[in-house]
Design a protein around this motif. Structure first.
Motif, PDB file in Angstrom:
ATOM      1  N   ASP A   1       5.076   3.498   3.572  1.00 48.25           N
ATOM      2  CA  ASP A   1       5.950   2.581   2.849  1.00 48.25           C
ATOM      3  C   ASP A   1       6.350   3.236   1.524  1.00 48.25           C
ATOM      4  O   ASP A   1       5.503   3.784   0.808  1.00 48.25           O
ATOM      5  CB  ASP A   1       5.221   1.261   2.589  1.00 48.25           C
TER       6      ASP A   1
ATOM      7  N   ASN B   1       9.749  -5.804  -0.299  1.00 49.09           N
ATOM      8  CA  ASN B   1       9.120  -6.833   0.522  1.00 49.09           C
ATOM      9  C   ASN B   1       7.983  -6.326   1.387  1.00 49.09           C
ATOM     10  O   ASN B   1       7.337  -7.098   2.081  1.00 49.09           O
ATOM     11  CB  ASN B   1      10.180  -7.517   1.396  1.00 49.09           C
ATOM     12  N   GLY B   2       7.759  -5.014   1.388  1.00 48.65           N
ATOM     13  CA  GLY B   2       6.593  -4.473   2.049  1.00 48.65           C
ATOM     14  C   GLY B   2       6.729  -4.203   3.532  1.00 48.65           C
ATOM     15  O   GLY B   2       7.709  -4.572   4.180  1.00 48.65           O
ATOM     16  N   THR B   3       5.703  -3.533   4.048  1.00 48.66           N
ATOM     17  CA  THR B   3       5.568  -3.232   5.471  1.00 48.66           C
ATOM     18  C   THR B   3       4.272  -3.895   5.946  1.00 48.66           C
ATOM     19  O   THR B   3       3.241  -3.778   5.283  1.00 48.66           O
ATOM     20  CB  THR B   3       5.505  -1.716   5.699  1.00 48.66           C
ATOM     21  N   PHE B   4       4.326  -4.578   7.088  1.00 50.16           N
ATOM     22  CA  PHE B   4       3.191  -5.386   7.520  1.00 50.16           C
ATOM     23  C   PHE B   4       2.692  -4.961   8.886  1.00 50.16           C
ATOM     24  O   PHE B   4       3.466  -4.805   9.836  1.00 50.16           O
ATOM     25  CB  PHE B   4       3.573  -6.864   7.543  1.00 50.16           C
TER      26      PHE B   4
ATOM     27  N   ARG C   1      -0.301  -6.448   4.518  1.00 50.95           N
ATOM     28  CA  ARG C   1       0.667  -5.515   3.940  1.00 50.95           C
ATOM     29  C   ARG C   1       0.009  -4.148   3.786  1.00 50.95           C
ATOM     30  O   ARG C   1      -1.108  -4.036   3.256  1.00 50.95           O
ATOM     31  CB  ARG C   1       1.150  -6.020   2.581  1.00 50.95           C
TER      32      ARG C   1
END
Length: 227
Positions: free
Chosen positions: A188, A193-196, A201
């Protein structure tokens, strides 16, 4: 006049301009046509000659779906006509008979739409005697479309200066990097808004065989395939 401009004028005329007084944050039909145009560009780059797009599903938020429902037939007819003209202009046979389907997605925010192509393959069976060489490679799958990942680094995001572009407002312009070698490493890039991975996260994912993760509202899968 561009095809998008033609679509907007024709829709407003046929609907008696009923949506022109809507809130500025509400999704307009011409914006849906614009998303469809971006999807067509992606299909042109990523679809193989043996594949055909049966339909494209357009998902809308609860509010936008309810607001546009009374114009559904007019909207679908207009989008299919827009898609047909655009495919003829760009000479993309894979979408010459593609249908449009409007769906409701309660996870989407107002003013946001998501397009998903439904792809079928028309591979002719060829019988021949040859030495079969088994290869294993990583394959990226997004919204039903697959892409082989040769060794190297790929940047994924919403911007125009990336290798893999995704039309998702929850994804940063340069959201993450995918490094492909014996294994795949996903990093990332300090996205908003992030990576999940599931509900967690994460900043890094290591892939030896397969993984499914999310960026924005887009589900992304990377898996090793044997051919």
């Amino acid at each position: 006049m561009s095809l998008l401009d033609q679509f907007e004028v024709q829709f407003n005329e046929l609907s008696d301009a009923a949506l022109l007084d809507g809130d500025l944050s509400e999704l307009q039909p011409v914006e849906i046509a614009g998303i469809l145009n971006q999807e067509l560009n992606r299909i042109q780059m990523e679809l193989s000659p043996s594949e055909k797009v049966e339909k494209i599903q357009i998902s809308l938020s609860d509010h936008d779906y309810k607001r546009l429902l009374r114009f559904e037939t007019l909207l679908v007819d207009g989008l299919e006509n827009f898609l047909k003209k655009n495919s003829e202009l760009k000479r993309i046979d894979a979408v010459s008979d593609t249908k449009i389907e409007i769906l409701k997605d309660s996870t989407l925010e107002g003013g946001v739409a998501k397009s998903i192509p439904v792809v079928s393959s028309e591979i002719e069976e060829i019988i021949e005697i040859h030495e079969h060489i088994i290869t294993r490679l990583f394959v990226l799958e997004i919204n039903g479309l697959k892409r082989d990942l040769a060794p190297g680094t790929y940047y994924l995001g919403r911007g125009t200066d990336v290798d893999i572009q995704i039309n998702d407002s929850g994804i940063s312009r340069k959201h993450l990097a995918i490094h492909v070698d014996e294994i795949v490493k996903i990093n990332d890039l300090n996205s908003t808004n992030g990576t999940f991975l599931g509900s967690e996260r994460v900043m890094e994912i290591l892939v030896e065989e397969s993984v499914s993760f999310r960026a924005g509202v887009t589900e992304i899968k990377i898996a090793r395939e044997t051919r």
